[in-house]
Structure formats: structure tokens, C-alpha cells
Design a protein around this motif. Structure first.
Motif, PDB file in Angstrom:
ATOM      1  N   ASP A 140       0.820  -1.213   0.000  1.00  0.00           N
ATOM      2  CA  ASP A 140       0.000   0.000   0.000  1.00  0.00           C
ATOM      3  C   ASP A 140       0.850   1.258   0.000  1.00  0.00           C
ATOM      4  O   ASP A 140       0.332   2.357  -0.168  1.00  0.00           O
ATOM      5  CB  ASP A 140      -0.937   0.010   1.212  1.00  0.00           C
ATOM      6  N   MET A 184       3.014   4.459   1.140  1.00  0.00           N
ATOM      7  CA  MET A 184       2.908   5.456   2.197  1.00  0.00           C
ATOM      8  C   MET A 184       1.897   6.517   1.780  1.00  0.00           C
ATOM      9  O   MET A 184       1.823   6.890   0.616  1.00  0.00           O
ATOM     10  CB  MET A 184       4.272   6.130   2.426  1.00  0.00           C
ATOM     11  N   THR A 185       1.137   7.003   2.752  1.00  0.00           N
ATOM     12  CA  THR A 185       0.190   8.086   2.515  1.00  0.00           C
ATOM     13  C   THR A 185       0.595   9.272   3.385  1.00  0.00           C
ATOM     14  O   THR A 185       0.775   9.126   4.594  1.00  0.00           O
ATOM     15  CB  THR A 185      -1.249   7.650   2.879  1.00  0.00           C
ATOM     16  N   ASN A 186       0.728  10.431   2.757  1.00  0.00           N
ATOM     17  CA  ASN A 186       1.040  11.672   3.473  1.00  0.00           C
ATOM     18  C   ASN A 186      -0.205  12.547   3.471  1.00  0.00           C
ATOM     19  O   ASN A 186      -0.675  12.966   2.419  1.00  0.00           O
ATOM     20  CB  ASN A 186       2.200  12.390   2.796  1.00  0.00           C
ATOM     21  N   ALA A 187      -0.755  12.781   4.653  1.00  0.00           N
ATOM     22  CA  ALA A 187      -1.895  13.694   4.799  1.00  0.00           C
ATOM     23  C   ALA A 187      -1.334  15.025   5.271  1.00  0.00           C
ATOM     24  O   ALA A 187      -0.741  15.116   6.343  1.00  0.00           O
ATOM     25  CB  ALA A 187      -2.912  13.141   5.796  1.00  0.00           C
ATOM     26  N   SER A 216      -3.085  18.348   4.757  1.00  0.00           N
ATOM     27  CA  SER A 216      -4.129  19.261   4.314  1.00  0.00           C
ATOM     28  C   SER A 216      -4.562  20.173   5.460  1.00  0.00           C
ATOM     29  O   SER A 216      -4.806  19.707   6.571  1.00  0.00           O
ATOM     30  CB  SER A 216      -5.333  18.453   3.819  1.00  0.00           C
ATOM     31  N   PHE A 238       2.137  10.826   8.188  1.00  0.00           N
ATOM     32  CA  PHE A 238       2.576   9.821   7.229  1.00  0.00           C
ATOM     33  C   PHE A 238       2.106   8.472   7.752  1.00  0.00           C
ATOM     34  O   PHE A 238       2.322   8.151   8.924  1.00  0.00           O
ATOM     35  CB  PHE A 238       4.101   9.823   7.092  1.00  0.00           C
ATOM     36  N   GLN A 239       1.469   7.701   6.877  1.00  0.00           N
ATOM     37  CA  GLN A 239       0.926   6.412   7.286  1.00  0.00           C
ATOM     38  C   GLN A 239       1.498   5.317   6.382  1.00  0.00           C
ATOM     39  O   GLN A 239       1.547   5.466   5.155  1.00  0.00           O
ATOM     40  CB  GLN A 239      -0.593   6.439   7.183  1.00  0.00           C
ATOM     41  N   PHE A 240       1.950   4.221   7.002  1.00  0.00           N
ATOM     42  CA  PHE A 240       2.483   3.079   6.267  1.00  0.00           C
ATOM     43  C   PHE A 240       2.466   1.867   7.189  1.00  0.00           C
ATOM     44  O   PHE A 240       2.298   1.996   8.405  1.00  0.00           O
ATOM     45  CB  PHE A 240       3.909   3.351   5.753  1.00  0.00           C
ATOM     46  N   THR A 281       1.021   5.479  12.036  1.00  0.00           N
ATOM     47  CA  THR A 281       0.914   6.857  11.582  1.00  0.00           C
ATOM     48  C   THR A 281       1.924   7.659  12.387  1.00  0.00           C
ATOM     49  O   THR A 281       1.927   7.580  13.621  1.00  0.00           O
ATOM     50  CB  THR A 281      -0.493   7.430  11.824  1.00  0.00           C
TER      51      THR A 281
END
Length: 185
Positions: free
Chosen positions: A48, A50-53, A55, A80-82, A164
């Protein structure tokens, strides 16, 4: 003019994409400089990625009658989520449970203590390869794990730690830096 060659995907850098070091470690200031030896690889993360939020969140003031007359930013979290999937990596366990709660090694015996001690701040680096042999390095000067997903023990799924990390501003007011360089891969 639009340029399709500037569209890219992101892949992990070979040898590890996520790195962690104690707070105060010398940080890289470009995309390709060698990392300080204090940075430890956290190995593979799940497919999946990494997701960087990052906003801003806002609120508004309304006038009598319902018109919005002012909008203001209330916060701008940078997270950052992973999912770390090297469950046998002592550095992963130290990141998830705290450095002082993990002792030993796999060969002689590894002990992990789970308790309510607050997570420690650390420096984080994420290294990726973009199209066109371009390197992208994300440097987070100060962040700590603020959420850990449920740990699932299952025979057809990698044991992992979905985390996270939440960044806090450095002395310059920045929560992370991004460095890119073509031909750096």
C-alpha cells in the motif's frame, strides 16, 4: 503546455525506503547525500506504500443571515501512514514499542515490552524512486508514532505494524522537506 513525461509513480528505493534516527541526528539536505549512520532501515513496508496527509483544516465565521464572512485555518497536521512488515526486524520493533522497550536480538532472544510509555520523537527519512531515474527523499525532522493499527496474526497475511507518524515543526517552522534529483537513482 502539459507534459506527460512529468507524470510519475513512486517506488521504494532498493535497500529500504523508511529510515529512523534519534532526534538531533544530522539530517540530509538533498536527495542523494549519504544518510548519517544513526539512521536505521525499517525494511519493507506493505504494498500500500505510504500516505502523506498534509491538508489544512479550516473553520469559518458566519454573519447574521448565514453569509460566510471569514474563513481561517485551525490546524495543518502533517502525517505519514504506512505498514512496517518486517516483524522480525529489531529496529521496527524499537520504532513501534520504543527503543528502551526492546532488548536482545533474534539469535540470543529478543524481548519486547508493551506499556503506556509515550512514544519518542525521532527523525524520519523516506526514499523513493520516481520515473526517469529521479530520486525523491522526504525528510521529517521531528515526528513520533501517534497511531498503531490493530496487529493481525493470520496465516495468509504478513505480520505488520500499520503506523501513523505525526510531524511537528522544526526551528524553521517546517514539518517536512522534499528533495528531488534526476539521475540520482
Amino acid at each position: 503546455m502539459a507534459d506527460a513525461k512529468l507524470v510519475t509513480v513512486s517506488k521504494p528505493k532498493v535497500g529500504g525506503a523508511v529510515w529512523r534516527a534519534p532526534l538531533g541526528t544530522t539530517l540530509p539536505t538533498d536527495a542523494t547525500a549519504e544518510l548519517d549512520k544513526a539512521f536505521k532501515s525499517l525494511g519493507y513496508i506493505s504494498e500500500d506504500g505510504m500516505t502523506n496527509a498534509n491538508s489544512p483544516e479550516s473553520d469559518s465565521i458566519k454573519a447574521w443571515g448565514g453569509d460566510t464572512v471569514h474563513t481561517y485555518q485551525t490546524e495543518k497536521p502533517d502525517t505519514f501512514q504506512f505498514q512496517l512488515i518486517e516483524a522480525l526486524n529489531a529496529e521496527v520493533l524499537k520504532a513501534v514499542y520504543r527503543d528502551d522497550n526492546v532488548t536482545g536480538d533474534l539469535a540470543t532472544g529478543l524481548t519486547v515490552k508493551a506499556n503506556a510509555k509515550e512514544q519518542q520523537d525521532a527523525c524520519w527519512v523516506v526514499e523513493t524512486i520516481l520515473n526517469g531515474d529521479t530520486v525523491k527523499r522526504v525528510v521529517v525532522p521531528c515526528a513520533k508514532i501517534t497511531e498503531i493499527e490493530d496487529i493481525v496474526y493470520k496465516d495468509d497475511e504478513a505480520l505488520g505494524y500499520g503506523v501513523t507518524i505525526s510531524a511537528t515543526p522544526d526551528s524553521a517552522g517546517n514539518t517536512h522537506y522534499e528533495y528531488l534529483k534526476k539521475g540520482g537513482a
